[in-house]
Design a protein around this motif. Structure first.
Motif, PDB file in Angstrom:
ATOM      1  N   ALA A  31     -26.205  -0.991 -28.618  1.00 33.28           N
ATOM      2  CA  ALA A  31     -25.985  -1.488 -27.257  1.00 33.28           C
ATOM      3  C   ALA A  31     -25.414  -0.397 -26.368  1.00 33.28           C
ATOM      4  CB  ALA A  31     -25.040  -2.688 -27.296  1.00 33.28           C
ATOM      5  N   TRP A  32     -24.447   0.344 -26.892  1.00 32.87           N
ATOM      6  CA  TRP A  32     -23.820   1.424 -26.114  1.00 32.87           C
ATOM      7  C   TRP A  32     -24.848   2.478 -25.728  1.00 32.87           C
ATOM      8  CZ3 TRP A  32     -23.264   6.673 -26.850  1.00 32.87           C
ATOM      9  CH2 TRP A  32     -22.309   7.316 -26.052  1.00 32.87           C
ATOM     10  N   LEU A  33     -25.718   2.837 -26.663  1.00 35.61           N
ATOM     11  CA  LEU A  33     -26.730   3.853 -26.382  1.00 35.61           C
ATOM     12  C   LEU A  33     -27.752   3.347 -25.365  1.00 35.61           C
ATOM     13  CD1 LEU A  33     -27.841   6.640 -27.026  1.00 35.61           C
ATOM     14  CD2 LEU A  33     -29.108   5.635 -28.936  1.00 35.61           C
ATOM     15  N   LEU A  34     -28.220   2.114 -25.537  1.00 36.61           N
ATOM     16  CA  LEU A  34     -29.163   1.541 -24.581  1.00 36.61           C
ATOM     17  C   LEU A  34     -28.538   1.444 -23.185  1.00 36.61           C
ATOM     18  CD1 LEU A  34     -30.697  -1.307 -26.767  1.00 36.61           C
ATOM     19  CD2 LEU A  34     -31.930   0.670 -25.849  1.00 36.61           C
ATOM     20  N   HIS A  35     -27.287   1.054 -23.136  1.00 30.46           N
ATOM     21  CA  HIS A  35     -26.561   0.965 -21.867  1.00 30.46           C
ATOM     22  C   HIS A  35     -26.512   2.331 -21.194  1.00 30.46           C
ATOM     23  CE1 HIS A  35     -22.829  -0.920 -19.716  1.00 30.46           C
ATOM     24  NE2 HIS A  35     -23.727  -0.446 -18.867  1.00 30.46           N
ATOM     25  N   ALA A  36     -26.242   3.377 -21.973  1.00 27.32           N
ATOM     26  CA  ALA A  36     -26.188   4.730 -21.415  1.00 27.32           C
ATOM     27  C   ALA A  36     -27.537   5.138 -20.834  1.00 27.32           C
ATOM     28  CB  ALA A  36     -25.744   5.721 -22.493  1.00 27.32           C
ATOM     29  N   VAL A  37     -28.621   4.810 -21.542  1.00 22.51           N
ATOM     30  CA  VAL A  37     -29.961   5.134 -21.044  1.00 22.51           C
ATOM     31  C   VAL A  37     -30.240   4.401 -19.740  1.00 22.51           C
ATOM     32  CG1 VAL A  37     -32.427   4.955 -21.541  1.00 22.51           C
ATOM     33  CG2 VAL A  37     -30.845   5.637 -23.345  1.00 22.51           C
TER      34      VAL A  37
ATOM     35  N   GLY B 138     -23.950   0.294  -6.183  1.00 26.15           N
ATOM     36  CA  GLY B 138     -23.329  -0.850  -5.541  1.00 26.15           C
ATOM     37  C   GLY B 138     -22.229  -1.405  -6.417  1.00 26.15           C
ATOM     38  N   PHE B 139     -21.757  -2.597  -6.085  1.00 26.49           N
ATOM     39  CA  PHE B 139     -20.635  -3.174  -6.833  1.00 26.49           C
ATOM     40  C   PHE B 139     -21.011  -3.423  -8.291  1.00 26.49           C
ATOM     41  CE2 PHE B 139     -23.013  -6.977  -5.965  1.00 26.49           C
ATOM     42  CZ  PHE B 139     -22.696  -7.852  -6.994  1.00 26.49           C
ATOM     43  N   ALA B 140     -22.249  -3.870  -8.549  1.00 27.10           N
ATOM     44  CA  ALA B 140     -22.657  -4.174  -9.915  1.00 27.10           C
ATOM     45  C   ALA B 140     -22.763  -2.911 -10.756  1.00 27.10           C
ATOM     46  CB  ALA B 140     -23.993  -4.919  -9.910  1.00 27.10           C
ATOM     47  N   GLN B 141     -23.231  -1.807 -10.153  1.00 28.15           N
ATOM     48  CA  GLN B 141     -23.313  -0.545 -10.880  1.00 28.15           C
ATOM     49  C   GLN B 141     -21.912  -0.035 -11.216  1.00 28.15           C
ATOM     50  OE1 GLN B 141     -25.365  -1.302  -8.250  1.00 28.15           O
ATOM     51  NE2 GLN B 141     -26.918  -1.694  -9.807  1.00 28.15           N
ATOM     52  N   ALA B 142     -20.959  -0.232 -10.305  1.00 25.84           N
ATOM     53  CA  ALA B 142     -19.579   0.174 -10.584  1.00 25.84           C
ATOM     54  C   ALA B 142     -19.012  -0.610 -11.768  1.00 25.84           C
ATOM     55  CB  ALA B 142     -18.708  -0.035  -9.345  1.00 25.84           C
ATOM     56  N   VAL B 143     -19.310  -1.913 -11.814  1.00 27.08           N
ATOM     57  CA  VAL B 143     -18.848  -2.737 -12.943  1.00 27.08           C
ATOM     58  C   VAL B 143     -19.519  -2.298 -14.232  1.00 27.08           C
ATOM     59  CG1 VAL B 143     -18.814  -5.080 -13.887  1.00 27.08           C
ATOM     60  CG2 VAL B 143     -18.305  -4.715 -11.474  1.00 27.08           C
ATOM     61  N   SER B 144     -20.814  -2.010 -14.180  1.00 31.91           N
ATOM     62  CA  SER B 144     -21.560  -1.609 -15.364  1.00 31.91           C
ATOM     63  C   SER B 144     -21.033  -0.294 -15.932  1.00 31.91           C
ATOM     64  CB  SER B 144     -23.044  -1.480 -15.024  1.00 31.91           C
ATOM     65  OG  SER B 144     -23.806  -1.134 -16.169  1.00 31.91           O
ATOM     66  N   ILE B 145     -20.808   0.693 -15.065  1.00 34.50           N
ATOM     67  CA  ILE B 145     -20.283   1.983 -15.531  1.00 34.50           C
ATOM     68  C   ILE B 145     -18.875   1.809 -16.089  1.00 34.50           C
ATOM     69  CG2 ILE B 145     -19.625   4.313 -14.819  1.00 34.50           C
ATOM     70  CD1 ILE B 145     -21.821   4.143 -12.679  1.00 34.50           C
ATOM     71  N   THR B 146     -18.072   0.973 -15.434  1.00 33.36           N
ATOM     72  CA  THR B 146     -16.717   0.708 -15.926  1.00 33.36           C
ATOM     73  C   THR B 146     -16.761   0.111 -17.327  1.00 33.36           C
ATOM     74  OG1 THR B 146     -15.869   0.357 -13.681  1.00 33.36           O
ATOM     75  CG2 THR B 146     -14.587  -0.571 -15.502  1.00 33.36           C
TER      76      THR B 146
ATOM     77  N   ALA C  94     -22.409  -8.921 -19.955  1.00 32.49           N
ATOM     78  CA  ALA C  94     -22.380  -9.484 -18.604  1.00 32.49           C
ATOM     79  C   ALA C  94     -22.552  -8.395 -17.552  1.00 32.49           C
ATOM     80  CB  ALA C  94     -21.066 -10.236 -18.384  1.00 32.49           C
ATOM     81  N   ALA C  95     -21.941  -7.224 -17.779  1.00 29.67           N
ATOM     82  CA  ALA C  95     -22.029  -6.133 -16.805  1.00 29.67           C
ATOM     83  C   ALA C  95     -23.447  -5.600 -16.680  1.00 29.67           C
ATOM     84  CB  ALA C  95     -21.071  -5.005 -17.210  1.00 29.67           C
ATOM     85  N   VAL C  96     -24.145  -5.467 -17.804  1.00 31.61           N
ATOM     86  CA  VAL C  96     -25.537  -4.986 -17.776  1.00 31.61           C
ATOM     87  C   VAL C  96     -26.422  -5.966 -17.019  1.00 31.61           C
ATOM     88  CG1 VAL C  96     -27.559  -4.503 -19.195  1.00 31.61           C
ATOM     89  CG2 VAL C  96     -25.329  -3.622 -19.882  1.00 31.61           C
ATOM     90  N   LEU C  97     -26.266  -7.251 -17.277  1.00 28.47           N
ATOM     91  CA  LEU C  97     -27.076  -8.258 -16.587  1.00 28.47           C
ATOM     92  C   LEU C  97     -26.745  -8.322 -15.097  1.00 28.47           C
ATOM     93  CD1 LEU C  97     -27.012 -11.149 -19.226  1.00 28.47           C
ATOM     94  CD2 LEU C  97     -28.880  -9.548 -18.733  1.00 28.47           C
ATOM     95  N   LEU C  98     -25.473  -8.119 -14.760  1.00 27.56           N
ATOM     96  CA  LEU C  98     -25.078  -8.124 -13.348  1.00 27.56           C
ATOM     97  C   LEU C  98     -25.746  -6.970 -12.605  1.00 27.56           C
ATOM     98  CD1 LEU C  98     -23.132  -9.535 -11.295  1.00 27.56           C
ATOM     99  CD2 LEU C  98     -21.473  -7.756 -11.866  1.00 27.56           C
ATOM    100  N   ALA C  99     -25.741  -5.786 -13.230  1.00 25.03           N
ATOM    101  CA  ALA C  99     -26.386  -4.637 -12.596  1.00 25.03           C
ATOM    102  C   ALA C  99     -27.898  -4.815 -12.496  1.00 25.03           C
ATOM    103  CB  ALA C  99     -26.054  -3.368 -13.379  1.00 25.03           C
ATOM    104  N   LEU C 100     -28.482  -5.537 -13.446  1.00 27.62           N
ATOM    105  CA  LEU C 100     -29.916  -5.818 -13.383  1.00 27.62           C
ATOM    106  C   LEU C 100     -30.225  -6.776 -12.245  1.00 27.62           C
ATOM    107  CD1 LEU C 100     -32.720  -5.510 -14.707  1.00 27.62           C
ATOM    108  CD2 LEU C 100     -32.128  -7.424 -16.194  1.00 27.62           C
ATOM    109  N   ALA C 101     -29.364  -7.757 -12.028  1.00 28.60           N
ATOM    110  CA  ALA C 101     -29.589  -8.744 -10.971  1.00 28.60           C
ATOM    111  C   ALA C 101     -29.341  -8.167  -9.581  1.00 28.60           C
ATOM    112  CB  ALA C 101     -28.683  -9.958 -11.204  1.00 28.60           C
ATOM    113  N   PHE C 102     -28.374  -7.245  -9.478  1.00 23.70           N
ATOM    114  CA  PHE C 102     -28.025  -6.655  -8.179  1.00 23.70           C
ATOM    115  C   PHE C 102     -28.118  -5.133  -8.292  1.00 23.70           C
ATOM    116  CE2 PHE C 102     -25.706 -10.668  -8.558  1.00 23.70           C
ATOM    117  CZ  PHE C 102     -26.156 -11.335  -7.426  1.00 23.70           C
ATOM    118  N   PRO C 103     -29.306  -4.562  -8.044  1.00 24.29           N
ATOM    119  CA  PRO C 103     -29.519  -3.132  -8.280  1.00 24.29           C
ATOM    120  C   PRO C 103     -28.812  -2.201  -7.309  1.00 24.29           C
ATOM    121  CG  PRO C 103     -31.463  -4.124  -7.316  1.00 24.29           C
ATOM    122  CD  PRO C 103     -30.540  -5.247  -7.620  1.00 24.29           C
ATOM    123  N   GLY C 104     -28.188  -2.716  -6.272  1.00 23.73           N
ATOM    124  CA  GLY C 104     -27.461  -1.859  -5.343  1.00 23.73           C
ATOM    125  C   GLY C 104     -28.330  -1.346  -4.207  1.00 23.73           C
TER     126      GLY C 104
END
Length: 264
Positions: A43-49, A62-70, A100-110
């Protein structure tokens, strides 16, 4: 707009990362240690990609990308700490956060990030997001610390498996490092606003909440050094400072991007 800027490959990778995070989060009690560790690593590796792909071409932020990176930074810290403290137990909560963070960034791409205006803008954003990650790590450790203290008071075996004083030291180390980066971010934003954003510095919701968070964490660290602030009071201060910082960027951008539908 949901998934408006996501490629099919990006969507597939995001869903795979979210599913991989969900495996150890949902099956924490049923998976073996080795299986849970492999799922978290995948999961960590896929998230990094997913994060890297998001900044290729025309980068979006955007806000979702900030949450995802955090979330990714916090899970990176956790992965490193597990090598030093194998008994640390917080995988299910952090994996749930990651999913949840990955799905949030997918829903709101910024929105498109115009880095041509200033080559220093990515560095400024990196400092800010890194401070988010460190304060989030401090908040997670504060939560674990609170659980351990509660277990000790109830006479039960501590659930984290890490000595109380070790958790406390880690919590304040992350808070101190986050404070240093937050200070650098505020200084850059105040004194180099025109170079970064092409406009003079001004008071807005993001600035007000960031400064309030800085004051709270400065009070925490000064109270720790001068008066030995610790325990439940220190944990509550960390929570307050973290919430204020969350409102500073994530909260203000959420209102602009989602509630008002405006581009900052």
């Amino acid at each position: 707009m949901i998934l408006s800027s996501a490629s099919p490959a990006g969507v597939a990778l995001s869903l795979a990362a979210a599913a991989a995070y969900a495996v150890p989060a949902a099956g924490a009690s049923r998976l073996s240690e080795a299986a849970a560790r492999r799922a978290l690593q995948a999961a960590w590796l896929l998230h990094a990609v997913v994060l890297v792909l998001g900044f290729l071409g025309q980068p979006l932020f955007g806000f979702a990308q900030a949450v995802s990176i955090t979330a990714w930074l916090v899970l990176t810290v956790y992965a490193v700490e597990r090598q030093l403290f194998p008994q640390l137990r917080a995988r299910w909560a952090l994996c749930g956060f990651g999913s949840a963070a990955v799905l949030l960034a997918l829903a709101f791409p910024g929105v498109p990030l115009n880095v041509r205006e200033s080559p220093w803008l990515p560095l400024h954003l990196a400092l800010g997001v890194a401070s988010y990650g460190l304060f989030a790590a401090a908040a997670v450790h504060a939560w674990i610390l609170q659980r351990v203290e509660r277990s000790i008071r109830q006479g039960a075996e501590p659930q984290a498996g890490v000595p109380l004083l070790t958790l406390e030291r880690l919590t304040f180390r992350f808070a101190t490092a986050g404070f240093v980066l937050l200070t650098a971010t505020l200084v850059a934003g105040i004194f180099f606003s025109e170079a970064l954003y092409g406009r003079a510095w001004r008071w807005d919701h993001k600035t007000v909440f960031s400064v309030l968070s800085w004051i709270v964490f400065a009070t925490l660290l000064l109270g720790r050094q001068r008066f030995g602030l610790r325990g439940r009071r220190a944990v509550n201060v960390i929570y307050i400072g973290s919430v204020l910082l969350l409102l500073a960027y994530v909260g203000s951008r959420f209102v602009l991007e989602v509630v008002l539908g405006r581009t900052p």
